[in-house]
Design a protein around this motif. Structure first.
Motif, PDB file in Angstrom:
ATOM      1  N   THR A   1       0.838  -1.126   0.069  1.00 33.62           N
ATOM      2  CA  THR A   1      -0.158  -0.031   0.049  1.00 33.62           C
ATOM      3  C   THR A   1       0.970   1.213   0.017  1.00 33.62           C
ATOM      4  OG1 THR A   1      -2.038   1.023   1.146  1.00 33.62           O
ATOM      5  CG2 THR A   1      -0.350   0.462   2.517  1.00 33.62           C
ATOM      6  N   SER A   2       0.423   2.387  -0.244  1.00 34.09           N
ATOM      7  CA  SER A   2       0.788   3.550  -0.222  1.00 34.09           C
ATOM      8  C   SER A   2       0.290   4.737  -0.161  1.00 34.09           C
ATOM      9  CB  SER A   2       1.839   3.550  -1.654  1.00 34.09           C
ATOM     10  OG  SER A   2       1.037   3.640  -2.727  1.00 34.09           O
ATOM     11  N   TRP A   3       0.710   5.947  -0.739  1.00 35.64           N
ATOM     12  CA  TRP A   3       0.072   7.288  -0.784  1.00 35.64           C
ATOM     13  C   TRP A   3      -0.686   6.958  -2.190  1.00 35.64           C
ATOM     14  CZ3 TRP A   3      -1.200  11.082   1.730  1.00 35.64           C
ATOM     15  CH2 TRP A   3      -1.714  12.395   1.396  1.00 35.64           C
ATOM     16  N   PRO A   4      -1.903   7.554  -2.412  1.00 36.16           N
ATOM     17  CA  PRO A   4      -2.562   7.149  -3.515  1.00 36.16           C
ATOM     18  C   PRO A   4      -1.894   7.685  -4.711  1.00 36.16           C
ATOM     19  CG  PRO A   4      -4.044   8.201  -1.821  1.00 36.16           C
ATOM     20  CD  PRO A   4      -2.774   8.177  -1.383  1.00 36.16           C
ATOM     21  N   SER A   5      -1.054   8.773  -4.883  1.00 37.46           N
ATOM     22  CA  SER A   5      -0.601   9.240  -6.052  1.00 37.46           C
ATOM     23  C   SER A   5       0.268   8.402  -6.748  1.00 37.46           C
ATOM     24  CB  SER A   5      -0.285  10.773  -6.071  1.00 37.46           C
ATOM     25  OG  SER A   5       0.982  10.617  -5.085  1.00 37.46           O
ATOM     26  N   ILE A   6       0.993   7.420  -5.934  1.00 38.17           N
ATOM     27  CA  ILE A   6       1.870   6.487  -6.618  1.00 38.17           C
ATOM     28  C   ILE A   6       1.595   5.098  -6.620  1.00 38.17           C
ATOM     29  CG2 ILE A   6       3.990   7.977  -5.339  1.00 38.17           C
ATOM     30  CD1 ILE A   6       4.569   5.389  -3.854  1.00 38.17           C
ATOM     31  N   ARG A   7       0.252   4.953  -6.468  1.00 42.08           N
ATOM     32  CA  ARG A   7      -0.325   3.452  -6.732  1.00 42.08           C
ATOM     33  C   ARG A   7       0.010   2.930  -7.925  1.00 42.08           C
ATOM     34  NH1 ARG A   7      -5.267   4.107  -2.373  1.00 42.08           N
ATOM     35  NH2 ARG A   7      -3.592   4.273  -0.601  1.00 42.08           N
ATOM     36  N   THR A   8      -0.315   3.873  -9.070  1.00 42.36           N
ATOM     37  CA  THR A   8      -0.280   3.351 -10.460  1.00 42.36           C
ATOM     38  C   THR A   8       1.107   2.627 -10.858  1.00 42.36           C
ATOM     39  OG1 THR A   8      -2.041   4.595 -11.213  1.00 42.36           O
ATOM     40  CG2 THR A   8      -0.464   4.177 -13.052  1.00 42.36           C
ATOM     41  N   ASP A   9       2.258   3.902 -10.229  1.00 40.12           N
ATOM     42  CA  ASP A   9       3.650   3.304 -10.371  1.00 40.12           C
ATOM     43  C   ASP A   9       4.022   1.944  -9.560  1.00 40.12           C
ATOM     44  OD1 ASP A   9       4.039   5.934 -11.486  1.00 40.12           O
ATOM     45  OD2 ASP A   9       4.871   6.654  -9.434  1.00 40.12           O
ATOM     46  N   LEU A  10       3.367   1.543  -8.554  1.00 37.87           N
ATOM     47  CA  LEU A  10       3.697   0.375  -7.815  1.00 37.87           C
ATOM     48  C   LEU A  10       2.970  -0.757  -8.720  1.00 37.87           C
ATOM     49  CD1 LEU A  10       3.020   1.608  -4.406  1.00 37.87           C
ATOM     50  CD2 LEU A  10       5.141   1.350  -5.597  1.00 37.87           C
ATOM     51  N   LYS A  11       1.600  -0.595  -9.144  1.00 34.52           N
ATOM     52  CA  LYS A  11       0.865  -1.463 -10.010  1.00 34.52           C
ATOM     53  C   LYS A  11       1.884  -1.775 -11.306  1.00 34.52           C
ATOM     54  CE  LYS A  11      -3.741  -0.442  -8.773  1.00 34.52           C
ATOM     55  NZ  LYS A  11      -4.942   0.311  -9.119  1.00 34.52           N
ATOM     56  N   ASN A  12       2.529  -0.762 -11.898  1.00 32.47           N
ATOM     57  CA  ASN A  12       3.196  -0.653 -13.025  1.00 32.47           C
ATOM     58  C   ASN A  12       4.543  -1.572 -12.977  1.00 32.47           C
ATOM     59  OD1 ASN A  12       1.403   0.405 -14.856  1.00 32.47           O
ATOM     60  ND2 ASN A  12       2.325   2.479 -14.612  1.00 32.47           N
TER      61      ASN A  12
ATOM     62  N   GLN B   1      -5.007   0.099   2.470  1.00 30.92           N
ATOM     63  CA  GLN B   1      -5.343  -0.630   3.968  1.00 30.92           C
ATOM     64  C   GLN B   1      -4.298   0.222   4.835  1.00 30.92           C
ATOM     65  OE1 GLN B   1      -5.526  -4.506   2.860  1.00 30.92           O
ATOM     66  NE2 GLN B   1      -3.392  -4.869   4.206  1.00 30.92           N
ATOM     67  N   GLU B   2      -4.539   0.259   5.927  1.00 28.23           N
ATOM     68  CA  GLU B   2      -3.562   0.856   6.887  1.00 28.23           C
ATOM     69  C   GLU B   2      -1.958   0.291   6.733  1.00 28.23           C
ATOM     70  OE1 GLU B   2      -4.648   2.344  11.600  1.00 28.23           O
ATOM     71  OE2 GLU B   2      -4.666   0.295  11.150  1.00 28.23           O
ATOM     72  N   VAL B   3      -1.951  -1.031   6.954  1.00 33.02           N
ATOM     73  CA  VAL B   3      -0.735  -1.787   6.697  1.00 33.02           C
ATOM     74  C   VAL B   3      -1.009  -2.897   5.993  1.00 33.02           C
ATOM     75  CG1 VAL B   3       1.083  -2.932   7.987  1.00 33.02           C
ATOM     76  CG2 VAL B   3       0.014  -0.949   9.079  1.00 33.02           C
ATOM     77  N   ALA B   4      -0.005  -3.142   4.978  1.00 31.93           N
ATOM     78  CA  ALA B   4       0.098  -4.188   4.214  1.00 31.93           C
ATOM     79  C   ALA B   4       1.180  -4.959   4.396  1.00 31.93           C
ATOM     80  CB  ALA B   4       0.119  -3.844   2.966  1.00 31.93           C
ATOM     81  N   THR B   5       1.380  -5.869   4.931  1.00 31.88           N
ATOM     82  CA  THR B   5       2.600  -6.937   5.206  1.00 31.88           C
ATOM     83  C   THR B   5       2.602  -8.084   4.189  1.00 31.88           C
ATOM     84  OG1 THR B   5       2.374  -6.391   7.754  1.00 31.88           O
ATOM     85  CG2 THR B   5       3.937  -8.096   6.859  1.00 31.88           C
ATOM     86  N   ASP B   6       3.680  -8.258   3.578  1.00 28.63           N
ATOM     87  CA  ASP B   6       3.835  -9.241   2.649  1.00 28.63           C
ATOM     88  C   ASP B   6       5.337  -9.726   2.926  1.00 28.63           C
ATOM     89  OD1 ASP B   6       4.328 -11.110   0.325  1.00 28.63           O
ATOM     90  OD2 ASP B   6       3.023  -9.858  -1.046  1.00 28.63           O
ATOM     91  N   GLY B   7       5.593 -10.899   3.412  1.00 31.36           N
ATOM     92  CA  GLY B   7       6.977 -11.277   3.785  1.00 31.36           C
ATOM     93  C   GLY B   7       7.629 -10.495   4.637  1.00 31.36           C
ATOM     94  N   LYS B   8       8.616 -10.053   4.152  1.00 32.88           N
ATOM     95  CA  LYS B   8       9.403  -8.924   5.078  1.00 32.88           C
ATOM     96  C   LYS B   8       9.064  -7.478   4.745  1.00 32.88           C
ATOM     97  CE  LYS B   8      11.616 -12.114   7.528  1.00 32.88           C
ATOM     98  NZ  LYS B   8      12.304 -12.045   8.704  1.00 32.88           N
ATOM     99  N   PHE B   9       8.212  -7.004   4.105  1.00 32.19           N
ATOM    100  CA  PHE B   9       7.721  -5.874   3.524  1.00 32.19           C
ATOM    101  C   PHE B   9       6.545  -5.391   4.306  1.00 32.19           C
ATOM    102  CE2 PHE B   9       9.826  -7.308  -0.553  1.00 32.19           C
ATOM    103  CZ  PHE B   9      10.732  -6.479  -0.459  1.00 32.19           C
ATOM    104  N   ILE B  10       6.824  -4.317   4.826  1.00 32.16           N
ATOM    105  CA  ILE B  10       5.659  -3.581   5.383  1.00 32.16           C
ATOM    106  C   ILE B  10       5.395  -2.202   4.961  1.00 32.16           C
ATOM    107  CG2 ILE B  10       4.955  -2.427   7.983  1.00 32.16           C
ATOM    108  CD1 ILE B  10       7.108  -4.593   8.844  1.00 32.16           C
ATOM    109  N   THR B  11       4.167  -2.059   4.390  1.00 29.77           N
ATOM    110  CA  THR B  11       3.856  -0.619   3.955  1.00 29.77           C
ATOM    111  C   THR B  11       2.526   0.032   4.403  1.00 29.77           C
ATOM    112  OG1 THR B  11       2.937  -1.888   1.843  1.00 29.77           O
ATOM    113  CG2 THR B  11       5.051  -1.030   1.527  1.00 29.77           C
ATOM    114  N   SER B  12       2.699   1.363   4.434  1.00 30.99           N
ATOM    115  CA  SER B  12       1.519   1.898   4.934  1.00 30.99           C
ATOM    116  C   SER B  12       1.232   3.378   4.172  1.00 30.99           C
ATOM    117  CB  SER B  12       1.619   2.507   6.573  1.00 30.99           C
ATOM    118  OG  SER B  12       1.619   1.349   7.359  1.00 30.99           O
ATOM    119  N   ARG B  13       0.064   3.769   4.151  1.00 31.24           N
ATOM    120  CA  ARG B  13      -0.273   4.808   3.268  1.00 31.24           C
ATOM    121  C   ARG B  13       0.077   6.292   3.728  1.00 31.24           C
ATOM    122  NH1 ARG B  13      -6.523   3.104   4.333  1.00 31.24           N
ATOM    123  NH2 ARG B  13      -5.425   3.860   6.324  1.00 31.24           N
ATOM    124  N   ASN B  14       0.173   6.611   4.858  1.00 27.08           N
ATOM    125  CA  ASN B  14       0.025   8.177   5.122  1.00 27.08           C
ATOM    126  C   ASN B  14       0.402   8.286   6.817  1.00 27.08           C
ATOM    127  OD1 ASN B  14      -2.573   8.341   6.760  1.00 27.08           O
ATOM    128  ND2 ASN B  14      -3.530   8.049   4.664  1.00 27.08           N
TER     129      ASN B  14
END
Length: 185
Positions: free
Chosen positions: A126-137, A145-158
């Motif tokens: 997950t991330s700030w909305p304006s970079i989500r397309t970059d991440l999808k690409n 969501q508040e926190v996304a955990t995938d393996g050893k990666f933890i990401t949050s939005r704001n």
């Protein structure tokens, strides 16, 4: 043994996204070290203007590898990760933490660094909305969501997600802190 977290940042970091997680980690007994592109101090961005400065402990060029660190924290802000992703050594450090299977926590715009390092293909982030397309690409499965955990990666939005973001990293490092002690934005 005390855990150590590298905080990789430069001028223009979102003030709350460095200062509050740093304080939360330290409340859990985890040491933090600020690593940046240059010696001295770096200035935060506080909503609409320059904010507080934070002392730099080491430069990226002084980091030989990620040995001695248990995790990497990447604060956001629009300027900070955009500048860092243009620095080959900063991107290499992010890659080294991933290759060593150490936790990487990135908030707001900081997942740009994960994309730049080629690490998020097939990962849920997950991330700030304006970079989500970059991440999808870059091949990521992007969620809101508040926190996304995938393996050893933890990401949050704001900044609103800082308590949950901090807790996820503290938990992954096997430490504890009471929810009531976590600093918010």
């Amino acid at each position: 043994m005390t855990k150590r977290v590298m905080i990789l940042a430069t001028d223009g970091f979102e003030q709350s996204e460095l200062i509050k997680p740093k304080a939360n980690l330290e409340k859990a007994g985890i040491e933090t070290e600020v690593v940046s592109l240059e010696e001295g101090s770096i200035r935060g961005w506080d909503q609409k203007d320059w904010g507080e400065s934070v002392a730099v402990d080491k430069t990226v060029d002084a980091i030989e590898n990620c040995d001695g660190y248990d995790a990497l924290l990447l604060p956001g802000g629009q300027m900070n990760p955009d500048i860092l992703r243009m620095n080959e050594r900063a991107v290499a450090i992010v890659r080294e933490f991933a290759l060593a299977d150490k936790p990487i926590a990135a908030i707001c715009h900081a997942p740009w660094l994960l994309a730049e390092a080629g690490l998020i293909d097939g990962k849920t982030v997950t991330s700030w909305p304006s970079i989500r397309t970059d991440l999808k690409n870059a091949g990521a499965n992007v969620v809101d969501q508040e926190v996304a955990t995938d393996g050893k990666f933890i990401t949050s939005r704001n900044p609103d997600d800082i308590p949950a973001f901090s807790k996820a990293l503290i938990d992954m490092l096997g430490e504890t802190v009471a929810d009531s002690e976590l600093e918010a934005a």
